[in-house]
Structure formats: C-alpha cells, structure tokens
Design a protein around this motif. Structure first.
Motif, PDB file in Angstrom:
ATOM      1  N   GLU A 375       2.948   9.329  -0.935  1.00 16.15           N
ATOM      2  CA  GLU A 375       3.477   9.639   0.386  1.00 16.15           C
ATOM      3  C   GLU A 375       3.278   8.501   1.387  1.00 16.15           C
ATOM      4  O   GLU A 375       4.056   8.346   2.321  1.00 16.15           O
ATOM      5  CB  GLU A 375       2.836  10.929   0.924  1.00 16.15           C
ATOM      6  N   GLY A 376       2.249   7.692   1.164  1.00 12.79           N
ATOM      7  CA  GLY A 376       2.020   6.548   2.047  1.00 12.79           C
ATOM      8  C   GLY A 376       3.154   5.539   1.958  1.00 12.79           C
ATOM      9  O   GLY A 376       3.644   5.035   2.974  1.00 12.79           O
ATOM     10  N   ARG A 498      -8.631  10.048   6.213  1.00 13.21           N
ATOM     11  CA  ARG A 498      -7.411  10.514   5.550  1.00 13.21           C
ATOM     12  C   ARG A 498      -7.316   9.888   4.159  1.00 13.21           C
ATOM     13  O   ARG A 498      -8.007   8.911   3.871  1.00 13.21           O
ATOM     14  CB  ARG A 498      -6.177  10.141   6.378  1.00 13.21           C
ATOM     15  N   TRP A 500      -4.273   8.711   1.154  1.00 10.56           N
ATOM     16  CA  TRP A 500      -2.847   8.479   0.967  1.00 10.56           C
ATOM     17  C   TRP A 500      -2.592   7.793  -0.367  1.00 10.56           C
ATOM     18  O   TRP A 500      -3.447   7.099  -0.903  1.00 10.56           O
ATOM     19  CB  TRP A 500      -2.276   7.642   2.118  1.00 10.56           C
TER      20      TRP A 500
END
Length: 537
Positions: A375-376, A498, A500
């Motif tokens: 998704e990054g 986070r 990613w």
C-alpha cells in the motif's frame, strides 16, 4: 447469527510452501479484525516458539471486533490436566476463547492414540471442564467427526456428549479428511441434532471440493459457527474458503454475520493473505479473484455495459472487487477514486489524472507489480502522479559486490552508492553539499544496499534512522524462465508509529530490492512532510 471463525494463521499456515513470519501473522490479524471476523485462531502456543511469541505480541494490537482463540489438543494420556504443558500454555495466553480438538473416530482412538474408547471420552471431558474455569468460551473440534460417524455413529455421538456435559460452548463437526458429500452432511447433522443441545459449528476441508457447500448446508441446518481460511488455505487441497462462505451467507442467504458494509474489504484481505503467503493470488477465486468480474467476450461486454446484472450475480463493489471489461479504458477507475478517498483526496472518475494513474498501474501490473500488501508504493504512485509529494533524492549510481574468500568463510557483500538531493531541499535545510557518496557492508547484497542507502540519506534526513525493515519477501513471477525469471520483492517497514509495504519488480533481484527500498524511505519522508504540514495548519 452465524459467527465466522478464521483459522488462516493455524490451519492455513499448514499449506505446503506457506510459512508466515510473526509480522505476517500480526498484519493478517489486523486485517481480519478490520474485516469484522468474530474469532481469529492465532495458533497452537504449545507447538512452536513462533505461535507462543504471537500470543505475546498480539496483545498490543487492541483488536476492536475479533476475539482471539488459542488452539490445542485434549490433554495427553497418563497425565493430569494440571500437569499437561500444552494445556498450561493455553491458560497463560489469557485469550478469551480456546479450541480443543479431540478424536471422534474410533479408528483414531485405537490406532493413533492407542487408548481405550472410554479413556478418550475422559480426556475430552476432563480437558474441557478444566479449561472452562479459565476461559469465557471453550470450543470442541470433533476431529474426523463425519468419518467417525460413518464408522461408529454411537461412539462419535458419545464424544460430542462428553464435550457437551463438560460445558463446551460449541461442538464443531470436523470433516478433517474432506471426503464427505453434501447429502451425507445433511443426514449426519440431522442425526446429531436429535442427540445434543449444545450449539453446533462446522470445520470442513476441501478434498472432495465440498468444503464451502458443506459449510453452507451446516448453517441451513442450524450451525452457528463456521470455521475456514482466507482463500481456502490449508493442508492438502485446503480448508473451506471464507472468501466464498461469507458473501454467500450475507448476500445470498440473508444470514446475519459480519456487517454487510465490511464485505467491501474482502478483496483486499484476500490479496494481502495471498501476498504474505508468498503465493499467486488465484485469479479464478469466486468473489475476490481477478477474473471474478472480468468480461472479455463481445456479447458479454455489450450486455454488461447495458446492465451489469445480465452477467454478474452480485455487484463487484459489494466485495471490494471491480469489474474488468478487457476492451474498456474505463475499467478500474472507480477503484482509483475509492482508494484516493482513503487518503483524503477527492477525484472525478473522468478526470485525466485518474486516467493517468490507471494507465501507470496497468503498465506496472504488466511488468509484474502487485499493490496488495504494498500500500505504501500505491500511495506514493498516486500522490506523485497528482503532484502531491516532492522528489526527495535521486540515485546517481550504486554498485554491489559479493565476495566469498573460501569455502569455510561466509560470503559478505559491499554496496557503494551515490545520491543527490534537490536544490530546494538543500536550501530549505541549509545544506551546501547536495551529494553523498558512501559505502556499507552486509551479510548479503540487499542488507549492504539497505545500509548504504540509509547511511547516505541520514545526512539529509535524520528521521530515516526511525525506519526498520520488518519483513522481506521475494517471489518469482515467471518460473519457467529459470535463472532469467523476474522476481518481485515485497518489503514491510515501520517507523514505530505506522507500518507500510512497498514493492519492486525487475529481472535483477538487487534492482527489485532497490526499488522497494527506495519506496520505503520515500514513503517515510512523505508522511513526515504531511505530519509537519498538519501541525502547521
């Protein structure tokens, strides 16, 4: 109400060629919780250190929707339940629910456990009654129940009654060998319902391609719990596929289960599990496969453009998938618009920006890129195309050397790299020399390249020190090409706040790794800038 019980992390992990890392298991847990799965079976804490570590780490996730379940067998023969290490390990997990499997086929009792039939009933009763003191819910998986019933129905029912009398909250009928046909399932469940009163569940394997239908039949007969795995992972031919069962229950049968709106997340969860399994995402999966709503024949395309219901049994968006009209440039625009909304970006489906992003994605997918689990990289691609992020650095060249001086010594690698930062960044940060030329060593070429890139970038961007790589996967895309095959590299990173994923594809595995590494660091810098702008209003 039918409760969905996911066993991807335990039964699914027994798939040939699948080995989830601890980080994989935690990422899948978060995704299942977000999907709204009621029970997540995390593993067997007494069987291996990884599962034990999982139950320690998963406590930090603060799950919102799912209950964690630990799995184990009945106590071992010849031991008091208080002395059984596996049972005590369950108690130490402090999860709200446990599942205990026990033998319900007399053949297994006499030939596998090598104990009497009565002793097996005592194992079941003593184990469940003991665990009821410590857990909110205790489920009994009646292993090989359908085969056991066909062999000795009286004894198979006795195992259920022993579990029921001990206080089991659900009696799960297991088609462990996966050979039961649908009409047998109906007949046997009818017989069970005449003998027990405890709630029933179903755990089906797919050796005769009956796992999904047997699960749905069990629900029709009154089962309140359905066990299965994402994408049907599991030993041999796999377990019942929850990606088919859930939409069939909710969309077709009108059964209350996970929230209907959560079905839109099913496609992405399926893709994530496939990527973390290091396996191709099966294109022909119902509901979540890439071909589930793909139309190529001219007659089909013409009809679908007039009314999708003519060739689609449900709306693809209802399960998070998308329609693919092979000759249409509009295919997939709605997905871009939907994904952009998640990033706070409102786009018109007909805008040239959406078309540009879509064309780039199609081009990259043709090269072997896959953005589920990365998704990054997707967010970077979208924002770079829209001009919403800046260029942070430019590669001026790298070289990686691997050397092994003797058979007794380990090989090691050295990477040399040169990068340049843009002039505006240098001015903003008061940096005179925009170039950095440096080197680093590692046990392998990717580690050396990672260290060299970090070393170069930390001079300009100190926050790069916060980035840690938590997972690294390589999958070969065109296996038949042998050593000339193209690898896809998936990297998972975290900065403590986070996590990613980023992806790179190239015929050269070092370059594929480089592309994924670059995206990992660019994503971090982009998020730092966004947070800074947010603080400054």
């Amino acid at each position: 109400m039918v409760y969905i019980y996911d066993t991807t992390l335990r039964d699914g992990a027994q798939t040939r060629g699948v080995s989830f890392s601890l980080e994989d298991k935690l990422r899948i847990t978060r995704a299942l919780d977000d999907l709204g799965i009621h029970y997540i079976e995390g593993g067997w804490p007494g069987s291996n250190p990884k599962d034990l570590a999982y139950f320690n780490e998963v406590k930090k996730l603060n799950l919102k929707n799912s209950k964690l379940v630990a799995f184990s067998s009945t106590k071992r023969k010849g031991l008091k339940v208080e002395e059984d290490a596996n049972i005590q390990q369950l108690v130490r997990t402090e999860v709200p629910a446990v599942t205990i499997f026990g033998k319900s086929w007399d053949l297994h009792v006499t030939q596998d456990l090598r104990i009497s039939l009565e002793e097996n009933l005592e194992l079941i009763y003593e184990t469940i009654s003991y665990l009821k003191r410590y857990f909110d819910e205790v489920f009994f998986d009646a292993e090989h129940f359908f085969d056991g019933y066909k062999s000795n129905s009286e004894y198979a029912l006795k195992t259920l009654k022993a579990a029921e009398e001990a206080g089991a909250d659900c009696l799960v009928l297991c088609d462990t060998n996966g050979g039961t046909l649908w009409y047998e399932t109906e007949e046997i469940i009818d017989a069970v319902l005449r003998e027990v009163r405890a709630p029933l569940g179903i755990h089906a394997h797919n050796d005769s391609d009956m796992a999904v239908v047997n699960s749905l039949i069990a629900v029709r007969k009154g089962a309140i719990q359905v066990q299965g795995t994402i994408n049907g992972l599991g030993e041999r031919t796999g377990n019942a596929n929850l990606c088919s069962i859930i939409p069939n229950l909710v969309l077709k049968m009108g059964v209350e289960s996970i929230p209907k709106e959560n079905l839109r997340k099913l496609y992405s969860v399926s893709g994530l599990v496939a990527e973390l399994s290091n396996r191709p995402h099966p294109v022909n999966l119902p509901y979540v496969g890439e071909n589930a709503f793909a139309h190529k024949a001219g007659v089909h395309v013409s009809a679908v453009e007039k009314n999708p219901e003519l060739y689609e049994h449900v709306k693809p968006e209802s399960v998070g998938n998308r329609r693919k009209i092979m000759i249409s440039e509009l295919s997939g625009r709605s997905n871009i618009v939907s994904k952009a909304k998640e990033f706070g970006i409102n786009l018109d489906k007909k805008s040239p920006e959406v078309k540009e992003v879509l064309e780039k994605i199609k081009e990259l997918e043709a090269q072997g890129y896959h953005f589920e689990g990365a998704e990054g990289s997707f967010e970077l691609l979208l924002k770079e195309t829209l001009g919403l992020t800046k260029k942070y650095f430019e590669l001026k060249g790298f070289r990686v050397l691997t050397e092994k001086r003797s058979e007794d010594e380990e090989a090691y690698a050295e990477a040399t790299i040169k990068v340049e930062i843009p002039e505006e960044v240098a001015k903003e940060r008061g940096i005179k020399d925009r170039f950095e030329h440096t080197a680093a060593e590692g046990r392998g070429p990717v580690e050396a390249l990672d260290r060299a890139l970090r070393k170069a970038l930390e001079k300009f961007y100190p926050s790069i020190k916060e980035v840690k790589l938590t997972d690294y996967k390589v999958r070969i895309l065109n296996e038949t090409s042998g050593t000339a095959a193209s690898p896809r590299v998936l990297i998972v990173s975290t900065d403590g706040k986070r996590k990613w994923g980023t992806v790179g594809v190239s015929p050269n595995v070092i370059e594929a790794s480089w592309l994924a590494l670059v995206d990992a660091f660019k994503f971090k810098l982009m998020k730092d800038d966004e947070e800074k702008r947010g603080r400054n209003g």
